[in-house]
Design a protein around this motif. Structure first.
Motif, PDB file in Angstrom:
ATOM      1  N   LEU A   7       5.095   9.242 -21.810  1.00 30.05           N
ATOM      2  CA  LEU A   7       5.493   9.202 -20.409  1.00 30.05           C
ATOM      3  C   LEU A   7       5.126   7.867 -19.768  1.00 30.05           C
ATOM      4  N   GLY A   8       6.103   7.252 -19.131  1.00 31.89           N
ATOM      5  CA  GLY A   8       5.843   6.048 -18.359  1.00 31.89           C
ATOM      6  C   GLY A   8       5.734   6.384 -16.881  1.00 31.89           C
ATOM      7  N   VAL A   9       4.747   5.842 -16.222  1.00 30.54           N
ATOM      8  CA  VAL A   9       4.568   6.024 -14.778  1.00 30.54           C
ATOM      9  C   VAL A   9       4.283   4.660 -14.170  1.00 30.54           C
ATOM     10  N   THR A  10       4.328   4.594 -12.846  1.00 24.46           N
ATOM     11  CA  THR A  10       3.969   3.330 -12.195  1.00 24.46           C
ATOM     12  C   THR A  10       2.566   3.362 -11.623  1.00 24.46           C
ATOM     13  N   GLY A  11       1.948   4.540 -11.538  1.00 24.72           N
ATOM     14  CA  GLY A  11       0.602   4.630 -11.024  1.00 24.72           C
ATOM     15  C   GLY A  11      -0.213   5.725 -11.675  1.00 24.72           C
ATOM     16  N   VAL A  12      -1.487   5.424 -11.943  1.00 26.41           N
ATOM     17  CA  VAL A  12      -2.458   6.405 -12.443  1.00 26.41           C
ATOM     18  C   VAL A  12      -3.672   6.305 -11.529  1.00 26.41           C
ATOM     19  N   HIS A  13      -3.866   7.331 -10.697  1.00 29.58           N
ATOM     20  CA  HIS A  13      -4.933   7.256  -9.707  1.00 29.58           C
ATOM     21  C   HIS A  13      -5.742   8.554  -9.724  1.00 29.58           C
ATOM     22  N   PRO A  14      -7.064   8.466  -9.576  1.00 25.72           N
ATOM     23  CA  PRO A  14      -7.898   9.679  -9.659  1.00 25.72           C
ATOM     24  C   PRO A  14      -7.547  10.751  -8.649  1.00 25.72           C
ATOM     25  N   THR A  15      -7.070  10.385  -7.475  1.00 20.90           N
ATOM     26  CA  THR A  15      -6.724  11.400  -6.477  1.00 20.90           C
ATOM     27  C   THR A  15      -5.227  11.644  -6.379  1.00 20.90           C
ATOM     28  N   ALA A  16      -4.410  10.616  -6.554  1.00 20.50           N
ATOM     29  CA  ALA A  16      -2.953  10.783  -6.452  1.00 20.50           C
ATOM     30  C   ALA A  16      -2.345  11.305  -7.741  1.00 20.50           C
ATOM     31  N   GLY A  17      -3.056  11.192  -8.856  1.00 14.61           N
ATOM     32  CA  GLY A  17      -2.520  11.632 -10.142  1.00 14.61           C
ATOM     33  C   GLY A  17      -1.544  10.630 -10.715  1.00 14.61           C
ATOM     34  N   LEU A  18      -0.507  11.128 -11.352  1.00 18.73           N
ATOM     35  CA  LEU A  18       0.510  10.294 -12.009  1.00 18.73           C
ATOM     36  C   LEU A  18       1.715  10.192 -11.094  1.00 18.73           C
ATOM     37  N   THR A  19       2.114   8.978 -10.770  1.00 20.85           N
ATOM     38  CA  THR A  19       3.161   8.786  -9.770  1.00 20.85           C
ATOM     39  C   THR A  19       4.203   7.786 -10.233  1.00 20.85           C
ATOM     40  N   THR A  20       5.356   7.833  -9.537  1.00 21.33           N
ATOM     41  CA  THR A  20       6.425   6.865  -9.772  1.00 21.33           C
ATOM     42  C   THR A  20       7.158   6.641  -8.450  1.00 21.33           C
ATOM     43  N   GLY A  21       8.127   5.711  -8.462  1.00 15.93           N
ATOM     44  CA  GLY A  21       8.706   5.283  -7.205  1.00 15.93           C
ATOM     45  C   GLY A  21       9.982   5.974  -6.770  1.00 15.93           C
ATOM     46  N   ASP A  22      10.474   6.950  -7.542  1.00 17.81           N
ATOM     47  CA  ASP A  22      11.738   7.610  -7.203  1.00 17.81           C
ATOM     48  C   ASP A  22      11.618   9.111  -7.449  1.00 17.81           C
ATOM     49  N   ALA A  35       0.859  -1.182   0.000  1.00 15.39           N
ATOM     50  CA  ALA A  35       0.000   0.000   0.000  1.00 15.39           C
ATOM     51  C   ALA A  35       0.896   1.233   0.000  1.00 15.39           C
ATOM     52  N   VAL A  36       0.310   2.372  -0.342  1.00 15.49           N
ATOM     53  CA  VAL A  36       1.030   3.647  -0.296  1.00 15.49           C
ATOM     54  C   VAL A  36       0.274   4.561   0.656  1.00 15.49           C
ATOM     55  N   ARG A  37       0.917   4.918   1.760  1.00 19.64           N
ATOM     56  CA  ARG A  37       0.266   5.786   2.735  1.00 19.64           C
ATOM     57  C   ARG A  37       0.147   7.208   2.188  1.00 19.64           C
ATOM     58  N   VAL A  38      -1.003   7.794   2.380  1.00 16.73           N
ATOM     59  CA  VAL A  38      -1.240   9.193   2.039  1.00 16.73           C
ATOM     60  C   VAL A  38      -1.931   9.828   3.237  1.00 16.73           C
ATOM     61  N   VAL A  56      -3.372   1.304 -13.591  1.00 17.41           N
ATOM     62  CA  VAL A  56      -4.569   2.135 -13.443  1.00 17.41           C
ATOM     63  C   VAL A  56      -5.248   1.815 -12.110  1.00 17.41           C
ATOM     64  N   GLY A  57      -5.401   2.826 -11.292  1.00 15.15           N
ATOM     65  CA  GLY A  57      -5.965   2.651  -9.964  1.00 15.15           C
ATOM     66  C   GLY A  57      -4.922   2.446  -8.886  1.00 15.15           C
ATOM     67  N   ALA A  58      -3.644   2.374  -9.275  1.00 15.16           N
ATOM     68  CA  ALA A  58      -2.549   2.191  -8.321  1.00 15.16           C
ATOM     69  C   ALA A  58      -1.786   3.501  -8.140  1.00 15.16           C
ATOM     70  N   ALA A  59      -0.925   3.525  -7.125  1.00 18.56           N
ATOM     71  CA  ALA A  59      -0.151   4.733  -6.844  1.00 18.56           C
ATOM     72  C   ALA A  59       1.230   4.358  -6.340  1.00 18.56           C
ATOM     73  N   SER A  60       2.167   5.282  -6.512  1.00 16.42           N
ATOM     74  CA  SER A  60       3.507   5.162  -5.949  1.00 16.42           C
ATOM     75  C   SER A  60       3.793   6.406  -5.121  1.00 16.42           C
ATOM     76  N   ARG A  61       4.977   6.475  -4.537  1.00 20.80           N
ATOM     77  CA  ARG A  61       5.242   7.481  -3.518  1.00 20.80           C
ATOM     78  C   ARG A  61       5.420   8.898  -4.056  1.00 20.80           C
ATOM     79  N   TYR A  62       5.946   9.066  -5.274  1.00 19.86           N
ATOM     80  CA  TYR A  62       6.328  10.397  -5.748  1.00 19.86           C
ATOM     81  C   TYR A  62       5.467  10.851  -6.928  1.00 19.86           C
ATOM     82  N   GLY A  63       4.912  12.041  -6.794  1.00 20.32           N
ATOM     83  CA  GLY A  63       4.097  12.602  -7.856  1.00 20.32           C
ATOM     84  C   GLY A  63       4.927  13.033  -9.045  1.00 20.32           C
ATOM     85  N   VAL A  64       4.412  12.779 -10.233  1.00 20.43           N
ATOM     86  CA  VAL A  64       5.071  13.214 -11.475  1.00 20.43           C
ATOM     87  C   VAL A  64       4.348  14.444 -12.009  1.00 20.43           C
ATOM     88  N   LEU A  65       3.090  14.282 -12.357  1.00 21.51           N
ATOM     89  CA  LEU A  65       2.273  15.371 -12.891  1.00 21.51           C
ATOM     90  C   LEU A  65       0.829  15.184 -12.445  1.00 21.51           C
TER      91      LEU A  65
END
Length: 255
Positions: free
Chosen positions: A168-183, A49-52, A209-218
């Motif tokens: 653009l490659g990301v590791t997560g696309v989430h409606p609230t977290a946006g586009l994220t990656t792990g570094d 999980a990713v804590r927010v 899609v529906g997942a998230a990682s720790r760092y926001g991209v855009l």
């Protein structure tokens, strides 16, 4: 309820709802918020999980290293790659992010394409050796986890280029977290590349899609569209579309 059973329940809720609000689930289970937060912290440490603020989001399975990612959802990535290639006009200048989906794009791209391809990934550049396109490789400190150049030197070099499209490659696309990656450094490099293209499209195979990682991209509204093979009636797809996000479904572009 034992801790192990609570964690399994939390994971099930993440899969079902796409997010957990600690206060709400604590009230539902008759537990303290501290207990739920402790469980979420342990799930975060285990990569589940990713804590927010206020709760947690589903962790992306795409945060493993480059070699391991080649085995994750290969058919999904090929479908997304084919739809992405269909957006490229003859003679265009494009930026390809690093990653296994952009590697699939190289395989789908006709070798006769005579535009220009810019990348900060040595693996992508090497895969283009037999293509007719001009290739510009951005250098910098090699981030081995994703096989891409990052850091100050890479960002400085990126600021000197311009392109029609950035994939653009990301590791997560989430409606609230946006586009994220792990570094964090990789996220900064992706932002720099996005700023140099007229339009940015996100490559989002189904597992992202529906997942998230720790760092926001855009934020979601900063891109022209998200190319995905997630079903249009998937709850996350519907939530993204309702928020005004342009979704390019692979069945819209490919057989």
């Amino acid at each position: 309820m034992l801790a192990a059973a609570r964690k399994e329940l939390l994971l099930e809720r993440l899969r079902r709802d796409g997010r957990i609000v600690a206060k709400e689930i604590a009230a539902e289970l008759g537990l303290s918020e501290d207990s739920i937060r402790r469980d979420l912290r342990e799930l975060d440490m285990a990569g589940l999980a990713v804590r927010v603020y206020g709760g947690a989001l589903p962790a992306s399975p795409a945060i493993v290293d480059y070699a391991a990612r080649t085995t994750v959802a290969p058919d999904s990535k090929r479908r997304v790659a084919a739809a992405a290639v269909a957006l490229i006009e003859p003679g265009a200048t494009i930026i390809l992010d690093g990653g296994t989906t952009t590697r699939a794009m190289v395989e789908a791209l006709p070798r006769s394409f005579r535009g220009t391809i810019i990348t900060h990934s040595p693996t992508i550049a090497a895969a283009l050796l037999n293509h007719e396109a001009g290739v510009f490789l951005i250098g910098g400190q090699l981030f081995k986890h994703s096989a891409v150049a990052c850091g100050a030197a890479a960002v400085e070099a990126a600021n000197k280029i311009s392109a029609d499209l950035f994939f653009l490659g990301v590791t997560g696309v989430h409606p609230t977290a946006g586009l994220t990656t792990g570094d964090a450094d990789e996220a900064a490099m992706k932002r720099a590349l996005a700023s140099r293209a007229a339009e940015t499209y996100v490559l989002a195979s189904d597992e992202k899609v529906g997942a998230a990682s720790r760092y926001g991209v855009l934020p979601l509204d900063a891109v022209a569209g998200i190319i995905t093979d997630a079903a249009a009636d998937d709850p996350t797809s519907r939530e993204l579309a309702a928020a005004g996000v342009i979704l390019v479904h692979t069945d819209d572009r490919t057989p």
